[in-house]
Design a protein around this motif. Sequence first.
Motif, PDB file in Angstrom:
ATOM      1  N   LYS A  74       0.841  -1.213   0.000  1.00 55.35           N
ATOM      2  CA  LYS A  74       0.000   0.000   0.000  1.00 55.35           C
ATOM      3  C   LYS A  74       0.870   1.254   0.000  1.00 55.35           C
ATOM      4  CE  LYS A  74      -4.018  -1.988   2.290  1.00 55.35           C
ATOM      5  NZ  LYS A  74      -4.778  -2.044   3.548  1.00 55.35           N
ATOM      6  N   ALA A  75       1.927   1.244   0.809  1.00 51.54           N
ATOM      7  CA  ALA A  75       2.806   2.425   0.880  1.00 51.54           C
ATOM      8  C   ALA A  75       3.497   2.656  -0.457  1.00 51.54           C
ATOM      9  CB  ALA A  75       3.845   2.244   1.990  1.00 51.54           C
ATOM     10  N   LEU A  76       3.874   1.568  -1.115  1.00 53.04           N
ATOM     11  CA  LEU A  76       4.547   1.713  -2.412  1.00 53.04           C
ATOM     12  C   LEU A  76       3.584   2.268  -3.461  1.00 53.04           C
ATOM     13  CD1 LEU A  76       6.695  -1.563  -2.412  1.00 53.04           C
ATOM     14  CD2 LEU A  76       7.476   0.784  -2.008  1.00 53.04           C
ATOM     15  N   ALA A  77       2.338   1.837  -3.387  1.00 54.69           N
ATOM     16  CA  ALA A  77       1.333   2.359  -4.318  1.00 54.69           C
ATOM     17  C   ALA A  77       1.092   3.843  -4.038  1.00 54.69           C
ATOM     18  CB  ALA A  77       0.044   1.556  -4.192  1.00 54.69           C
ATOM     19  N   ALA A  78       1.084   4.209  -2.747  1.00 55.59           N
ATOM     20  CA  ALA A  78       0.826   5.608  -2.380  1.00 55.59           C
ATOM     21  C   ALA A  78       1.949   6.512  -2.876  1.00 55.59           C
ATOM     22  CB  ALA A  78       0.675   5.734  -0.864  1.00 55.59           C
ATOM     23  N   VAL A  79       3.190   6.073  -2.699  1.00 55.45           N
ATOM     24  CA  VAL A  79       4.305   6.931  -3.111  1.00 55.45           C
ATOM     25  C   VAL A  79       4.369   6.990  -4.644  1.00 55.45           C
ATOM     26  CG1 VAL A  79       6.320   5.343  -3.218  1.00 55.45           C
ATOM     27  CG2 VAL A  79       6.595   7.653  -2.351  1.00 55.45           C
ATOM     28  N   ILE A 118      22.790  -5.930  -5.048  1.00 58.96           N
ATOM     29  CA  ILE A 118      22.475  -4.794  -5.910  1.00 58.96           C
ATOM     30  C   ILE A 118      21.022  -4.434  -5.607  1.00 58.96           C
ATOM     31  CG2 ILE A 118      22.202  -4.036  -8.311  1.00 58.96           C
ATOM     32  CD1 ILE A 118      24.215  -6.271  -9.062  1.00 58.96           C
ATOM     33  N   PHE A 119      20.713  -3.141  -5.590  1.00 59.38           N
ATOM     34  CA  PHE A 119      19.351  -2.739  -5.198  1.00 59.38           C
ATOM     35  C   PHE A 119      18.295  -3.248  -6.182  1.00 59.38           C
ATOM     36  CE2 PHE A 119      20.768   0.670  -7.982  1.00 59.38           C
ATOM     37  CZ  PHE A 119      19.642   0.974  -8.728  1.00 59.38           C
ATOM     38  N   GLU A 120      17.081  -3.401  -5.658  1.00 60.55           N
ATOM     39  CA  GLU A 120      15.944  -3.873  -6.461  1.00 60.55           C
ATOM     40  C   GLU A 120      14.702  -3.087  -6.031  1.00 60.55           C
ATOM     41  OE1 GLU A 120      16.142  -8.498  -6.942  1.00 60.55           O
ATOM     42  OE2 GLU A 120      16.593  -8.048  -4.855  1.00 60.55           O
ATOM     43  N   ASP A 121      13.615  -3.359  -6.691  1.00 58.74           N
ATOM     44  CA  ASP A 121      12.329  -2.808  -6.288  1.00 58.74           C
ATOM     45  C   ASP A 121      12.094  -3.164  -4.811  1.00 58.74           C
ATOM     46  OD1 ASP A 121       9.391  -2.090  -6.902  1.00 58.74           O
ATOM     47  OD2 ASP A 121       9.316  -4.079  -5.981  1.00 58.74           O
ATOM     48  N   VAL A 122      11.541  -2.239  -4.022  1.00 61.97           N
ATOM     49  CA  VAL A 122      11.473  -2.429  -2.566  1.00 61.97           C
ATOM     50  C   VAL A 122      10.816  -3.752  -2.169  1.00 61.97           C
ATOM     51  CG1 VAL A 122      10.489  -1.556  -0.412  1.00 61.97           C
ATOM     52  CG2 VAL A 122      11.452   0.050  -2.038  1.00 61.97           C
ATOM     53  N   ASN A 123       9.694  -4.076  -2.769  1.00 64.68           N
ATOM     54  CA  ASN A 123       8.971  -5.284  -2.366  1.00 64.68           C
ATOM     55  C   ASN A 123       9.827  -6.530  -2.586  1.00 64.68           C
ATOM     56  OD1 ASN A 123       6.792  -7.015  -1.669  1.00 64.68           O
ATOM     57  ND2 ASN A 123       6.201  -7.174  -3.818  1.00 64.68           N
ATOM     58  N   ASN A 157       8.077   5.420   2.761  1.00 71.70           N
ATOM     59  CA  ASN A 157       7.331   5.631   1.512  1.00 71.70           C
ATOM     60  C   ASN A 157       5.962   6.259   1.755  1.00 71.70           C
ATOM     61  OD1 ASN A 157       9.069   4.612  -0.765  1.00 71.70           O
ATOM     62  ND2 ASN A 157       9.179   2.887   0.648  1.00 71.70           N
ATOM     63  N   ALA A 158       5.317   5.867   2.852  1.00 73.56           N
ATOM     64  CA  ALA A 158       4.019   6.476   3.162  1.00 73.56           C
ATOM     65  C   ALA A 158       4.195   7.946   3.509  1.00 73.56           C
ATOM     66  CB  ALA A 158       3.354   5.740   4.322  1.00 73.56           C
ATOM     67  N   ALA A 159       5.216   8.247   4.318  1.00 73.22           N
ATOM     68  CA  ALA A 159       5.449   9.634   4.727  1.00 73.22           C
ATOM     69  C   ALA A 159       5.853  10.478   3.515  1.00 73.22           C
ATOM     70  CB  ALA A 159       6.527   9.695   5.804  1.00 73.22           C
ATOM     71  N   MET A 160       6.613   9.882   2.600  1.00 71.41           N
ATOM     72  CA  MET A 160       7.017  10.616   1.391  1.00 71.41           C
ATOM     73  C   MET A 160       5.779  10.901   0.538  1.00 71.41           C
ATOM     74  SD  MET A 160       9.680  11.931   0.032  1.00 71.41           S
ATOM     75  CE  MET A 160      10.260  12.578  -1.537  1.00 71.41           C
TER      76      MET A 160
END
Length: 761
Positions: A217-222, A329-334, A522-525
């Motif tokens: 949900k937070a990722l969708a919000a950001v 190496i970094f990836e999508d947060v989820n 991500n939610a706060a952003m």
Amino acid sequence: MTKIYQIFIVQITHYLTKSSIFVSTTLINKTTMSKMRFFALQELANRRPIQVDYPTQKLSEYYGAHVFDRKKMQEFLPSEAYKAVINAIEKGIPFNREMADMIANGMKSWAKTFQVTHYTHWFQPLTDGTAEKHDGFIEFDDEGDIIERFSGKLLIQQEPDASSFPNGGIRNTFEARGYTAWDVSSPAFIVDKTLCIPTIFISYTGEALDYKTPLLKALAAVDKAATAVCRMFVPDVKRVHANLGWEQEYFLVDTALYNARPDLCITGRTLMGHSSPKDQQLDDHYFGSIPPRVTNFMKELEIECHKLGIPVKTRHNEAAPNQFELAPIFEDVNLANDHNQLVMDLMKRIATKHKFTVLLHEKPFKGVNGSGKHNNWSLCTDTGINLFAPTKTAEGNMLFLTFVVNVLMMVYKNQDLLRASIVSAGNSHRLGAAEAPPAILSIFLGGHLTHMLDEVAERLGDAKLTADEKKALQLGISRIPAILLDNTDRNRTSPFAFTGNRFEFRAAGASANCAASMIVINAAMAHQLNEFKAQIDALIAEGIEQEEALYKVLKETIIASKNIRFEGDGYSEEWKEEALKRGLTNICHVPEAIMKFNAPQSRSVLLDEKIFNENELICRIEVELEKYTKKVQIESRILGDLAINHIVPTAVIYQNRLLENLRGLRETFSPEEYEELGSDRKALVKEIQQHILAIKQLVREMTEARKISNRLGSQVEKAFSYEEHVSPYLEKIREHIDHLELEIDDEIWPLPKYRELLFTK
Ligand code: ADP
Ligand code: MG
């Protein structure tokens, strides 16, 4: 004759080095008290590295072999089913039951090529780890014969009992059912002979009982909020996704020594132990050469990670002895978060093979560095722009500045929420302990970017900019990349640091689920970007041009968030004073910090952005408070047990030896000589007695404090009481035990010492 003698000596030496059994049996016979410790040391002497070889294939050939990724989907799914999954992943379009059956069947066929026998819904409840319940592919068909089946229904949804997981009261007693549902955005994978399907975990009433649901949900919000802001600059942006590159710190301890430390086994940290004469003071461990046993463990871990499509890349020694770090190496947060959860689990399994135990606790050893988990976070558009990376153009850099300034404001406004997301019983020993970021939140930007922001704020006068002023401003802004390239500033003491193209949140604990901080950040952003956009829109509605409106709001935001910027030494005492003057909060009290989830600002972030509903938020706070209370309770119980049943009896044995010695002295020498010769031993007997009495008294008081706390009605009261009235005893009791460790004969000390635990090669 001499020759034979020499050969004999050589053989004996050989025997002694080859086999420590000879050495250890003599030691063990000396005492029964310290049996565990000496057994462990004996085992340690026998350890040899377990050789691990890289597969004969190239890394690129076996990378992702155990993942049901797009390539395998294409191979094992009918084309319509493949399309259905891709549409679900990319556009969130649900698929029907028929498709689900096809997908499940294809997945099973692929899994069978690895002789997989079971499948599991793999989820992340609010505990310290993942959960899985394995079911076989075995089923009866209509004729009653056994067949191997995996249906779409089983792939998509299962019903584990929610009452057995932390739920903070969400689950009504009459309805214990919970649901797990497939998260199509994270691919299925194989561990051992089990097909694992990443899922969310929700209650019967649809409320989240895990980390993944609110994270999505937070990722969708950001995504939504950042896309709207990006479009003011780049109209063709359709999506913004968040990236995460975690850095996992951990300790390795030899399993035999670990097993001989009940406190480590039960709580993950040592509750006693005098510091080793040498630990990290010579700075010789960080980036040092990695011992062969450890190298083999790391090698095997990396190979397994790569087979699971986890792009681990970096490994090195950390600051404390026996402390290490692993980073991908970094990836999508989820996905990155799923991978981190999986890595923590893999580490433990693989370490066992190498006779190591992995410690993910934030502070397993007093006096040496603890372990964190840096969260490197960035936002990227679907058009390929990293919003935290400066570009070569002034327009690109306006976008960059806009996002950086919003991060400043986000952290400034949500210090307490960010802190609430990372506090825990374990992390409380690490934060602010002169080796980790303090409990004060601040942002490090580097001197040049700081200067640039101040300059921008200054130039953006209240009046409308003239064409020349605009040009000068843009010129300044377009200099950012060059400046940043020169700028090698690295501030390791900042909890939230800008590191060139990302922000690094360093306050998270090593054992934490990255989602805890990623949900909040991500939610706060999202919330901050929404407010920022709303402010600009309001000005535009008043008739102000978009560019002017943007400048105006940027300026205000830079000024308003100024207090969160700090470039100095975050570990210093002066910073604490300075932060206090700036009105920044510094909450070290764990339950108090947890309660900040319910502060007005946190509520507006989490509820407005629909990350939690009211019930979920309250339940999450309950779960955190309960987790904290129980962890301190367990620590307190095991410390009481060890103190009374291991340490005090050992102290008494040693005291008796001293008394025996004193009796011998008295019988042998004149009273005057005895007075002189026995004085130090008499003093020691007394000192030991004082420690024994103090330990017994403190354990009694601690037990009483626990009883009182346990009787309190609410979870909040209990947690506060544990923090204030039980927790302080842990340190007080430890002090006496650590003194005794220095005084008592090493031969009878029952628990492996720091110098043994921390230096096992
Ligand atoms: P350091 O210890 O210097 O901070 P590491 O190499 O140990 O650096 O870890 C850096 C982490 O940051 C890695 O996981 C890396 O993939 C990640 N990272 C790099 N660039 C980005 C980015 N743009 N967004 C998110 N993470 C990133
Ligand atoms: Mg780092």
